[in-house]
Design a protein around this motif. Structure first.
Motif, mmCIF file in Angstrom:
data_model
loop_
_atom_site.group_PDB
_atom_site.id
_atom_site.type_symbol
_atom_site.label_atom_id
_atom_site.label_comp_id
_atom_site.label_asym_id
_atom_site.label_seq_id
_atom_site.Cartn_x
_atom_site.Cartn_y
_atom_site.Cartn_z
ATOM 1 N N SER A 1 0.824 -1.206 0.000
ATOM 2 C CA SER A 1 0.000 0.000 0.000
ATOM 3 C C SER A 1 0.862 1.262 0.000
ATOM 4 O O SER A 1 0.574 2.229 -0.707
ATOM 5 C CB SER A 1 -0.928 -0.016 1.208
ATOM 6 O OG SER A 1 -1.650 1.178 1.297
ATOM 7 N N ASN A 2 1.936 1.259 0.792
ATOM 8 C CA ASN A 2 2.833 2.417 0.840
ATOM 9 C C ASN A 2 3.580 2.609 -0.471
ATOM 10 O O ASN A 2 3.738 3.734 -0.949
ATOM 11 C CB ASN A 2 3.820 2.276 1.996
ATOM 12 C CG ASN A 2 3.184 2.533 3.320
ATOM 13 O OD1 ASN A 2 2.315 3.397 3.447
ATOM 14 N ND2 ASN A 2 3.578 1.780 4.329
ATOM 15 N N VAL A 3 4.054 1.522 -1.066
ATOM 16 C CA VAL A 3 4.749 1.621 -2.352
ATOM 17 C C VAL A 3 3.804 2.166 -3.415
ATOM 18 O O VAL A 3 4.175 3.032 -4.216
ATOM 19 C CB VAL A 3 5.341 0.257 -2.763
ATOM 20 C CG1 VAL A 3 5.807 0.262 -4.204
ATOM 21 C CG2 VAL A 3 6.480 -0.122 -1.839
ATOM 22 N N LYS A 4 2.579 1.677 -3.417
ATOM 23 C CA LYS A 4 1.584 2.165 -4.375
ATOM 24 C C LYS A 4 1.333 3.661 -4.176
ATOM 25 O O LYS A 4 1.262 4.424 -5.144
ATOM 26 C CB LYS A 4 0.284 1.391 -4.211
ATOM 27 C CG LYS A 4 -0.786 1.802 -5.179
ATOM 28 C CD LYS A 4 -2.069 1.018 -4.942
ATOM 29 C CE LYS A 4 -3.173 1.586 -5.823
ATOM 30 N NZ LYS A 4 -4.467 1.017 -5.493
ATOM 31 N N GLY A 5 1.222 4.102 -2.919
ATOM 32 C CA GLY A 5 1.018 5.528 -2.638
ATOM 33 C C GLY A 5 2.191 6.382 -3.090
ATOM 34 O O GLY A 5 2.012 7.462 -3.642
ATOM 35 N N ILE A 6 3.415 5.887 -2.864
ATOM 36 C CA ILE A 6 4.609 6.628 -3.287
ATOM 37 C C ILE A 6 4.652 6.736 -4.810
ATOM 38 O O ILE A 6 4.911 7.814 -5.359
ATOM 39 C CB ILE A 6 5.881 5.957 -2.742
ATOM 40 C CG1 ILE A 6 5.957 6.129 -1.232
ATOM 41 C CG2 ILE A 6 7.131 6.518 -3.414
ATOM 42 C CD1 ILE A 6 7.020 5.292 -0.578
ATOM 43 N N LEU A 7 4.411 5.618 -5.507
ATOM 44 C CA LEU A 7 4.425 5.650 -6.975
ATOM 45 C C LEU A 7 3.353 6.582 -7.516
ATOM 46 O O LEU A 7 3.577 7.310 -8.472
ATOM 47 C CB LEU A 7 4.252 4.250 -7.533
ATOM 48 C CG LEU A 7 5.423 3.297 -7.339
ATOM 49 C CD1 LEU A 7 5.068 1.902 -7.820
ATOM 50 C CD2 LEU A 7 6.669 3.812 -8.012
ATOM 51 N N HIS B 1 2.033 9.180 -5.948
ATOM 52 C CA HIS B 1 2.399 10.564 -5.616
ATOM 53 C C HIS B 1 3.520 11.081 -6.510
ATOM 54 O O HIS B 1 3.458 12.210 -6.995
ATOM 55 C CB HIS B 1 2.820 10.653 -4.146
ATOM 56 C CG HIS B 1 3.263 12.017 -3.746
ATOM 57 N ND1 HIS B 1 2.388 13.055 -3.596
ATOM 58 C CD2 HIS B 1 4.494 12.511 -3.467
ATOM 59 C CE1 HIS B 1 3.058 14.143 -3.238
ATOM 60 N NE2 HIS B 1 4.339 13.832 -3.161
ATOM 61 N N ARG B 2 4.535 10.274 -6.750
ATOM 62 C CA ARG B 2 5.694 10.734 -7.518
ATOM 63 C C ARG B 2 5.495 10.658 -9.023
ATOM 64 O O ARG B 2 5.970 11.514 -9.760
ATOM 65 C CB ARG B 2 6.933 9.931 -7.139
ATOM 66 C CG ARG B 2 7.428 10.273 -5.766
ATOM 67 C CD ARG B 2 8.750 9.670 -5.528
ATOM 68 N NE ARG B 2 9.154 10.008 -4.170
ATOM 69 C CZ ARG B 2 10.392 10.003 -3.759
ATOM 70 N NH1 ARG B 2 11.334 9.656 -4.567
ATOM 71 N NH2 ARG B 2 10.673 10.326 -2.526
ATOM 72 N N TYR B 3 4.851 9.591 -9.487
ATOM 73 C CA TYR B 3 4.821 9.337 -10.919
ATOM 74 C C TYR B 3 3.416 9.299 -11.503
ATOM 75 O O TYR B 3 3.265 9.102 -12.694
ATOM 76 C CB TYR B 3 5.542 8.024 -11.243
ATOM 77 C CG TYR B 3 6.941 7.976 -10.688
ATOM 78 C CD1 TYR B 3 7.941 8.774 -11.217
ATOM 79 C CD2 TYR B 3 7.258 7.154 -9.607
ATOM 80 C CE1 TYR B 3 9.228 8.746 -10.707
ATOM 81 C CE2 TYR B 3 8.536 7.115 -9.085
ATOM 82 C CZ TYR B 3 9.512 7.917 -9.647
ATOM 83 O OH TYR B 3 10.768 7.892 -9.142
ATOM 84 N N GLY B 4 2.397 9.427 -10.678
ATOM 85 C CA GLY B 4 1.023 9.439 -11.168
ATOM 86 C C GLY B 4 0.499 8.070 -11.555
ATOM 87 O O GLY B 4 -0.486 7.972 -12.268
ATOM 88 N N PHE B 5 1.168 6.983 -11.093
ATOM 89 C CA PHE B 5 0.690 5.627 -11.404
ATOM 90 C C PHE B 5 -0.543 5.318 -10.600
ATOM 91 O O PHE B 5 -0.735 5.641 -9.514
ATOM 92 C CB PHE B 5 1.757 4.565 -11.111
ATOM 93 C CG PHE B 5 2.958 4.655 -12.013
ATOM 94 C CD1 PHE B 5 2.857 5.130 -13.298
ATOM 95 C CD2 PHE B 5 4.191 4.265 -11.556
ATOM 96 C CE1 PHE B 5 3.965 5.190 -14.125
ATOM 97 C CE2 PHE B 5 5.305 4.333 -12.374
ATOM 98 C CZ PHE B 5 5.186 4.789 -13.646
#
Length: 130
Positions: free
Chosen positions: A118-124, A126-130
């Motif tokens: 969940s955190n990795v998904k949120g970071i991606l 936030h940073r890359y719009g994935f």
């Protein structure tokens, strides 16, 4: 930067001062009010100004170093990107792991695969719009 590949020593020194300001800004809370009052300027402005100016100067220095090589085709764009990724991302991943260890130690968090994903998904996102 001149054509012989010399460094911008004054800008490198200024980047060092800005890194010091960023570190002081982040460490100020750990040492309490006496520390923050002695180094008030870096403590208050190191995070905002330090980060902004550091990344601006870093971009300038990097672009100056690669400008001629890219323009005169002595270095292809793909090679440039590959070199940047190989240089930056291992340290980025190492610091992420260290930070996660500190977070687990300080907060006593129990990490599960679901929370990590969940955190990795949120970071991606936030940073890359994935």
């Amino acid at each position: 930067m001149d054509r012989t590949g010399k460094r911008f020593n004054s800008l490198t020194g200024l980047r060092g001062i800005l890194i010091f300001m960023i570190v002081i800004h982040h460490m100020g809370g750990y040492f309490g009010e006496p520390f923050a009052s002695v180094l008030n300027l870096p403590y208050q402005w190191g995070g905002v100004m330090g980060n902004s100016f550091f990344f601006m100067l870093s971009g300038f220095v990097i672009s100056g170093g690669y400008r001629d090589r890219l323009l005169y085709k002595r270095l292809e764009f793909g090679d440039f990107i590959r070199k940047r990724l190989v240089k930056l991302y291992p340290m980025y991943l190492i610091t992420d792991v260290i930070q996660a260890c500190f977070l687990v130690y300080e907060q006593g968090m129990i990490l599960s695969f679901k929370s990590i994903l969940s955190n990795v998904k949120g970071i991606l996102h936030h940073r890359y719009g994935f």
